[in-house]
Design a protein around this motif. Structure first.
Motif, PDB file in Angstrom:
ATOM      1  N   LYS A 121      23.432  -3.490  24.046  1.00 51.17           N
ATOM      2  CA  LYS A 121      23.261  -2.048  23.823  1.00 51.17           C
ATOM      3  C   LYS A 121      23.828  -1.636  22.468  1.00 51.17           C
ATOM      4  O   LYS A 121      23.227  -0.816  21.752  1.00 51.17           O
ATOM      5  CB  LYS A 121      23.946  -1.263  24.947  1.00 51.17           C
ATOM      6  N   ILE A 122      24.960  -2.205  22.096  1.00 51.44           N
ATOM      7  CA  ILE A 122      25.547  -1.909  20.774  1.00 51.44           C
ATOM      8  C   ILE A 122      24.567  -2.298  19.674  1.00 51.44           C
ATOM      9  O   ILE A 122      24.344  -1.543  18.724  1.00 51.44           O
ATOM     10  CB  ILE A 122      26.883  -2.659  20.584  1.00 51.44           C
ATOM     11  N   LEU A 123      23.961  -3.479  19.804  1.00 51.00           N
ATOM     12  CA  LEU A 123      23.009  -3.944  18.800  1.00 51.00           C
ATOM     13  C   LEU A 123      21.796  -3.017  18.722  1.00 51.00           C
ATOM     14  O   LEU A 123      21.335  -2.667  17.630  1.00 51.00           O
ATOM     15  CB  LEU A 123      22.558  -5.374  19.112  1.00 51.00           C
ATOM     16  N   GLU A 124      21.284  -2.597  19.876  1.00 50.90           N
ATOM     17  CA  GLU A 124      20.119  -1.699  19.896  1.00 50.90           C
ATOM     18  C   GLU A 124      20.436  -0.379  19.207  1.00 50.90           C
ATOM     19  O   GLU A 124      19.632   0.148  18.427  1.00 50.90           O
ATOM     20  CB  GLU A 124      19.674  -1.459  21.340  1.00 50.90           C
ATOM     21  N   GLU A 125      21.623   0.166  19.490  1.00 48.20           N
ATOM     22  CA  GLU A 125      22.025   1.436  18.874  1.00 48.20           C
ATOM     23  C   GLU A 125      22.320   1.252  17.384  1.00 48.20           C
ATOM     24  O   GLU A 125      22.054   2.143  16.571  1.00 48.20           O
ATOM     25  CB  GLU A 125      23.251   2.004  19.592  1.00 48.20           C
ATOM     26  N   LYS A 416      26.437   9.405  16.602  1.00 45.94           N
ATOM     27  CA  LYS A 416      26.241  10.031  17.909  1.00 45.94           C
ATOM     28  C   LYS A 416      25.614   9.021  18.868  1.00 45.94           C
ATOM     29  O   LYS A 416      24.708   8.284  18.503  1.00 45.94           O
ATOM     30  CB  LYS A 416      25.338  11.263  17.782  1.00 45.94           C
ATOM     31  N   TYR A 417      26.117   9.011  20.068  1.00 44.51           N
ATOM     32  CA  TYR A 417      25.580   8.099  21.080  1.00 44.51           C
ATOM     33  C   TYR A 417      25.460   8.838  22.399  1.00 44.51           C
ATOM     34  O   TYR A 417      26.425   9.419  22.904  1.00 44.51           O
ATOM     35  CB  TYR A 417      26.488   6.885  21.246  1.00 44.51           C
ATOM     36  N   GLU A 418      24.256   8.814  22.941  1.00 46.85           N
ATOM     37  CA  GLU A 418      24.013   9.438  24.239  1.00 46.85           C
ATOM     38  C   GLU A 418      24.144   8.375  25.324  1.00 46.85           C
ATOM     39  O   GLU A 418      23.449   7.359  25.294  1.00 46.85           O
ATOM     40  CB  GLU A 418      22.607  10.042  24.263  1.00 46.85           C
ATOM     41  N   TYR A 424      27.716   1.892  33.203  1.00 48.82           N
ATOM     42  CA  TYR A 424      28.775   2.711  33.819  1.00 48.82           C
ATOM     43  C   TYR A 424      29.696   3.238  32.726  1.00 48.82           C
ATOM     44  O   TYR A 424      29.577   2.882  31.544  1.00 48.82           O
ATOM     45  CB  TYR A 424      29.510   1.948  34.915  1.00 48.82           C
ATOM     46  N   ASP A 425      30.623   4.132  33.116  1.00 49.22           N
ATOM     47  CA  ASP A 425      31.403   4.902  32.141  1.00 49.22           C
ATOM     48  C   ASP A 425      32.095   4.034  31.098  1.00 49.22           C
ATOM     49  O   ASP A 425      32.010   4.298  29.896  1.00 49.22           O
ATOM     50  CB  ASP A 425      32.446   5.764  32.870  1.00 49.22           C
ATOM     51  N   ALA A 426      32.815   3.005  31.547  1.00 50.15           N
ATOM     52  CA  ALA A 426      33.564   2.166  30.609  1.00 50.15           C
ATOM     53  C   ALA A 426      32.620   1.460  29.638  1.00 50.15           C
ATOM     54  O   ALA A 426      32.941   1.288  28.453  1.00 50.15           O
ATOM     55  CB  ALA A 426      34.407   1.144  31.361  1.00 50.15           C
ATOM     56  N   GLN A 427      31.452   1.054  30.128  1.00 50.93           N
ATOM     57  CA  GLN A 427      30.483   0.394  29.253  1.00 50.93           C
ATOM     58  C   GLN A 427      29.974   1.353  28.176  1.00 50.93           C
ATOM     59  O   GLN A 427      29.879   0.995  26.995  1.00 50.93           O
ATOM     60  CB  GLN A 427      29.308  -0.139  30.080  1.00 50.93           C
ATOM     61  N   ASN A 428      29.663   2.592  28.572  1.00 46.72           N
ATOM     62  CA  ASN A 428      29.214   3.586  27.597  1.00 46.72           C
ATOM     63  C   ASN A 428      30.310   3.906  26.584  1.00 46.72           C
ATOM     64  O   ASN A 428      30.035   4.065  25.387  1.00 46.72           O
ATOM     65  CB  ASN A 428      28.776   4.867  28.317  1.00 46.72           C
ATOM     66  N   GLU A 429      31.549   3.979  27.047  1.00 47.62           N
ATOM     67  CA  GLU A 429      32.669   4.221  26.122  1.00 47.62           C
ATOM     68  C   GLU A 429      32.802   3.071  25.128  1.00 47.62           C
ATOM     69  O   GLU A 429      33.088   3.287  23.944  1.00 47.62           O
ATOM     70  CB  GLU A 429      33.973   4.373  26.920  1.00 47.62           C
ATOM     71  N   ALA A 430      32.587   1.860  25.615  1.00 47.94           N
ATOM     72  CA  ALA A 430      32.687   0.681  24.744  1.00 47.94           C
ATOM     73  C   ALA A 430      31.611   0.715  23.660  1.00 47.94           C
ATOM     74  O   ALA A 430      31.869   0.375  22.497  1.00 47.94           O
ATOM     75  CB  ALA A 430      32.560  -0.594  25.572  1.00 47.94           C
ATOM     76  N   VAL A 431      30.390   1.119  24.033  1.00 49.55           N
ATOM     77  CA  VAL A 431      29.304   1.209  23.059  1.00 49.55           C
ATOM     78  C   VAL A 431      29.633   2.259  22.001  1.00 49.55           C
ATOM     79  O   VAL A 431      29.504   2.010  20.787  1.00 49.55           O
ATOM     80  CB  VAL A 431      27.963   1.553  23.752  1.00 49.55           C
ATOM     81  N   SER A 434      32.418   1.099  19.660  1.00 50.27           N
ATOM     82  CA  SER A 434      31.982   0.017  18.770  1.00 50.27           C
ATOM     83  C   SER A 434      31.142   0.542  17.616  1.00 50.27           C
ATOM     84  O   SER A 434      31.271   0.084  16.475  1.00 50.27           O
ATOM     85  CB  SER A 434      31.186  -1.022  19.561  1.00 50.27           C
ATOM     86  N   LEU A 435      30.264   1.505  17.894  1.00 49.91           N
ATOM     87  CA  LEU A 435      29.394   2.050  16.856  1.00 49.91           C
ATOM     88  C   LEU A 435      30.184   2.785  15.775  1.00 49.91           C
ATOM     89  O   LEU A 435      29.728   2.918  14.644  1.00 49.91           O
ATOM     90  CB  LEU A 435      28.358   2.998  17.468  1.00 49.91           C
ATOM     91  N   ASN A 436      31.375   3.253  16.134  1.00 51.32           N
ATOM     92  CA  ASN A 436      32.185   4.023  15.192  1.00 51.32           C
ATOM     93  C   ASN A 436      33.413   3.257  14.699  1.00 51.32           C
ATOM     94  O   ASN A 436      34.337   3.848  14.150  1.00 51.32           O
ATOM     95  CB  ASN A 436      32.596   5.353  15.829  1.00 51.32           C
ATOM     96  N   THR A 437      33.419   1.952  14.923  1.00 52.17           N
ATOM     97  CA  THR A 437      34.429   1.091  14.312  1.00 52.17           C
ATOM     98  C   THR A 437      33.690  -0.035  13.607  1.00 52.17           C
ATOM     99  O   THR A 437      32.479  -0.173  13.743  1.00 52.17           O
ATOM    100  CB  THR A 437      35.397   0.506  15.361  1.00 52.17           C
ATOM    101  N   ARG A 438      34.385  -0.833  12.855  1.00 57.78           N
ATOM    102  CA  ARG A 438      33.710  -1.806  12.006  1.00 57.78           C
ATOM    103  C   ARG A 438      33.919  -3.242  12.469  1.00 57.78           C
ATOM    104  O   ARG A 438      33.166  -4.129  12.109  1.00 57.78           O
ATOM    105  CB  ARG A 438      34.206  -1.648  10.570  1.00 57.78           C
ATOM    106  N   LEU A 439      34.963  -3.450  13.258  1.00 62.73           N
ATOM    107  CA  LEU A 439      35.309  -4.800  13.697  1.00 62.73           C
ATOM    108  C   LEU A 439      35.646  -4.732  15.182  1.00 62.73           C
ATOM    109  O   LEU A 439      36.608  -4.056  15.580  1.00 62.73           O
ATOM    110  CB  LEU A 439      36.509  -5.303  12.896  1.00 62.73           C
ATOM    111  N   VAL A 440      34.833  -5.420  15.993  1.00 58.46           N
ATOM    112  CA  VAL A 440      34.998  -5.339  17.449  1.00 58.46           C
ATOM    113  C   VAL A 440      35.177  -6.735  18.022  1.00 58.46           C
ATOM    114  O   VAL A 440      34.337  -7.613  17.798  1.00 58.46           O
ATOM    115  CB  VAL A 440      33.776  -4.658  18.109  1.00 58.46           C
ATOM    116  N   PHE A 441      36.275  -6.921  18.753  1.00 59.37           N
ATOM    117  CA  PHE A 441      36.529  -8.192  19.425  1.00 59.37           C
ATOM    118  C   PHE A 441      36.289  -7.995  20.914  1.00 59.37           C
ATOM    119  O   PHE A 441      36.901  -7.133  21.551  1.00 59.37           O
ATOM    120  CB  PHE A 441      37.957  -8.666  19.175  1.00 59.37           C
TER     121      PHE A 441
END
Length: 672
Positions: A121-125, A416-418, A424-431, A434-441
């Motif tokens: 989902k992160i990649l798609e967004e 912006k991410y809808e 689920y909530d935690a997954q959406n928060e993670a996406v 990630s979109l608003n940071t540059r380095l995600v582990f």
């Protein structure tokens, strides 16, 4: 965190294992090199030669030959391939330019919590927001899992905008390899060049074949033209002669007319006038005969001229037609030469083209991402590292240096991410994070740590940044915990949650009331075998459990043991079951081999039985936070439905040191 010191200490520990492999590489064209080796090697290697230094390569093995992609124009390279950790770490050390400057974000994803779905989902967004992304992982499988889910075409990516440098058996993913992409770009040009070469050869042959007939037509034409020229000269003479005779006849006729009309002569010289008229009449006949002969000669000559003219016209027309063909062939050859020159230049440009520059999404192993200069210079907006808990920190530091100051980063503009309804909530928060940071582990600090000799290098990035303290009640910043497990039976999930995840992990499955955790007791002792351990009695118990499961219709079965030789022993002894149940998916291996995989049933062979004095082997000597504890967590969370432990349960429960993970773990399983 002094990365250079960490690297030096680790290199000193592992440098003795350096065993480079010499191979003579032959340039096969298009950047592909091939060399003969009588034994099979595959995967990430470091290549060194007189002209190439510490070059990371992905080695493939086909028909007793190693196949490597290299950026080099040399025809032959006498190279040394090294796979040992020391050579890789030395190469990494050369890439390190300091500490990790970018502050990372963390997605903690225990087994079955949907890490892969979140990353996809992160990649798609990211694609929608025109971000350039690098996805790396210590394992090929993690990258493969993400890109198997990602529909590049549906996401709007064009050919060449997705690059995968991993080794994969999936044909749909092999299409994203640099070699395949480059081949797709080169193939139409090479096809056209092949066609043009054939067309040019045909034109040259046509031109060559036309030369003799062209010369023959020219000879005929020139001979005919010479004849016509001579005939016309003769005709001119005849016409002139015709005129002379005609003039002479006209003179005779005039004289005869004058004499006939002279009345005086008729009266006084009739006899002599008649005689003169007869003479003139005789001359007239002679000249008329000459005139008729000349006229006849003119007709004959004109016919000859006409016949020769027809020959000349035919020869001229044939010559012109074939000369036109020669001219067209010459022009076509010239145009083909120009086109070929242009195509060969384009071909050379494509061969040296940096495919990574135009790519939007790149997937690579962590080693390749750390050492591949084209990836290092990729200037990414976002870097995601999956299974980061298994990664050596220096590799992560090097990969982080591939970030560029993107427009998003400069403007500090929030993407912006809808929220997606299927997350689920935690997954959406993670996406969103990630979109608003540059380095995600992304990873699980309770899974197996990096494999290293020194203590500092054994610490995962999660431990270095203290993110693992989330399970002790702390709330690390820029950290999202994926808290719902959809893979394991609820009883397995709940046990893992209590022991390893601070009670934070919840089950996404409904408890069906059936048991999911079982023990099969054995007091058999393990014995040393070629640097590892085996236990024959345990093996027989495991085989019996596999047989029982197969008879009940189960087909997905995994057998895990900490010891490589025990895994091989078990695998050798269940081969006959694979023949009897050809649709069965049975696999045996160590815990490391199973990380990232799952089976319906997991049978965990402890292999060891505690000694009289309560000593336990190093594999199990540690608390819940240690590698020993993580090993047990990984083994247990591979099971979707049933987890069976084979070993000396009573012996373990009798161990006095209750801080050991193995003791607490067995006690909890016994309670179920």
């Amino acid at each position: 965190m002094d990365i250079i010191k960490m690297l030096d200490a680790e290199i000193a520990q592992v440098s003795k294992s350096t065993k480079p492999i010499n191979v003579r590489l032959q340039n096969m064209g298009n950047g592909i090199y091939k060399g003969f080796l009588p034994f099979k090697i595959e995967g990430d290697f470091i290549l060194d030669s007189k002209t190439l230094d510490n070059v990371p390569v992905l080695v493939d093995y086909k028909e007793e030959h190693v196949v490597i992609e290299l950026d080099s124009d040399e025809d032959k390279i006498n190279a040394f391939l090294s796979k040992d950790e020391a050579s890789l770490l030395r190469a990494v050390k050369g890439q390190v330019r300091g500490e990790m400057k970018e502050k990372p974000s963390f997605i903690i994803g225990p087994p079955g919590t949907g890490k892969t779905k979140v990353i996809t989902k992160i990649l798609e967004e990211a694609i929608k927001n025109d971000l350039k992304v690098l996805l790396a992982s210590p394992t090929n499988m993690a990258v493969e899992n993400v890109f198997e889910r990602l529909d590049a075409k549906a996401a709007g990516l064009k050919d060449g905008e997705v690059i995968l440098t991993i080794k994969t058996e999936l044909e749909e993913l092999q299409a994203f390899s640099p070699e395949t992409i480059r081949r797709r770009k080169l193939q139409p040009i090479e096809d056209e060049l092949e066609i043009l070469d054939m067309a040019k050869a045909d034109m040259v042959k046509t031109k060559r074949d036309l030369q003799p007939t062209l010369a023959a037509h020219k000879t005929v034409k020139e001979a005919a033209e010479t004849k016509i020229e001579n005939f016309n000269r003769d005709l001119k003479i005849l016409v002139h002669k015709e005129k002379e005779i005609q003039n002479l006849l006209d003179g005779i006729n005039h004289r005869m007319g004058s004499l006939t009309g002279n009345a005086f002569l008729k009266g006084v010289a009739q006899l002599f006038m008649s005689k003169k008229l007869d003479e003139l009449a005789e001359d007239q006949k002679k000249e008329e005969k000459k005139l008729a002969s000349v006229k006849n000669d003119i007709v004959i000559l004109e016919k000859k001229i006409n016949d020769v003219q027809n020959q000349a016209d035919t020869a001229r027309e044939s010559f012109q037609n074939e000369f036109k063909l020669v001219r067209e062939a010459t022009k076509a050859i010239s145009e083909i030469n120009e086109r070929t020159t242009m195509l060969r230049k384009r071909l050379n440009d494509l061969k040296s083209l940096n495919l990574y520059k135009s790519a939007k999404i790149i997937g690579a192993t962590l080693i390749n991402a750390s050492l591949n200069k084209k990836i290092q210079n990729g200037e990414f907006d976002l870097i995601i590292v999956d299974e980061a808990s298994m990664a050596l920190v220096p590799y992560l530091a090097v990969v982080a240096q591939s970030l560029k100051m993107s427009k998003v980063a400069k403007e500090k503009k929030e993407i912006k991410y809808e929220s997606a309804p299927d997350l689920y909530d935690a997954q959406n928060e993670a996406v969103k994070m990630s979109l608003n940071t540059r380095l995600v582990f992304v990873g699980d600090p309770i899974q197996l740590p990096p494999i290293a000799r020194t203590y500092e290098m054994q610490k995962s990035i999660f431990e270095v940044f203290g993110v693992d303290k989330i399970f002790e009640g702390e709330e690390p910043e820029n950290t999202i915990f994926l808290d719902i497990n959809f893979r394991n039976h609820p009883r397995i999930t709940n046990l893992a949650s209590r022991l390893f995840y601070g009670g934070l992990l919840k089950s996404g499955k409904e408890d069906d009331g059936r048991d999911a955790l079982f023990v099969r007791k054995s007091t058999s002792k393990m014995v040393l075998s070629e640097g590892s351990y085996v236990n024959n009695i345990n093996m027989k118990i495991v085989i019996a459990q596999i047989t029982k499961a197969l008879k009940r219709g189960r087909r997905s079965i995994g057998i895990i043991t900490p010891y490589r030789k025990q895994a091989l022993l078990i695998e050798e002894n269940f081969q006959y079951l694979k023949d009897e149940y050809p649709d069965a998916d049975i696999q045996a291996g160590t815990v490391h081999k199973f990380q990232g995989k799952e089976k319906d049933i997991i049978i965990y062979d402890l292999t060891f039985s505690p000694t009289i004095d309560g000593r336990v082997p190093a594999t199990y000597n540690g608390d819940l936070k240690s590698t020993a504890g993580k090993l047990l967590n990984v083994a247990m969370t591979r099971a979707e439905d049933f987890f069976i432990v084979v070993g000396d349960i009573d012996g373990i429960l009798a161990i006095k040191d209750e801080s050991l993970a193995i003791v607490k773990w067995v006690k909890e399983i016994e309670k179920q």
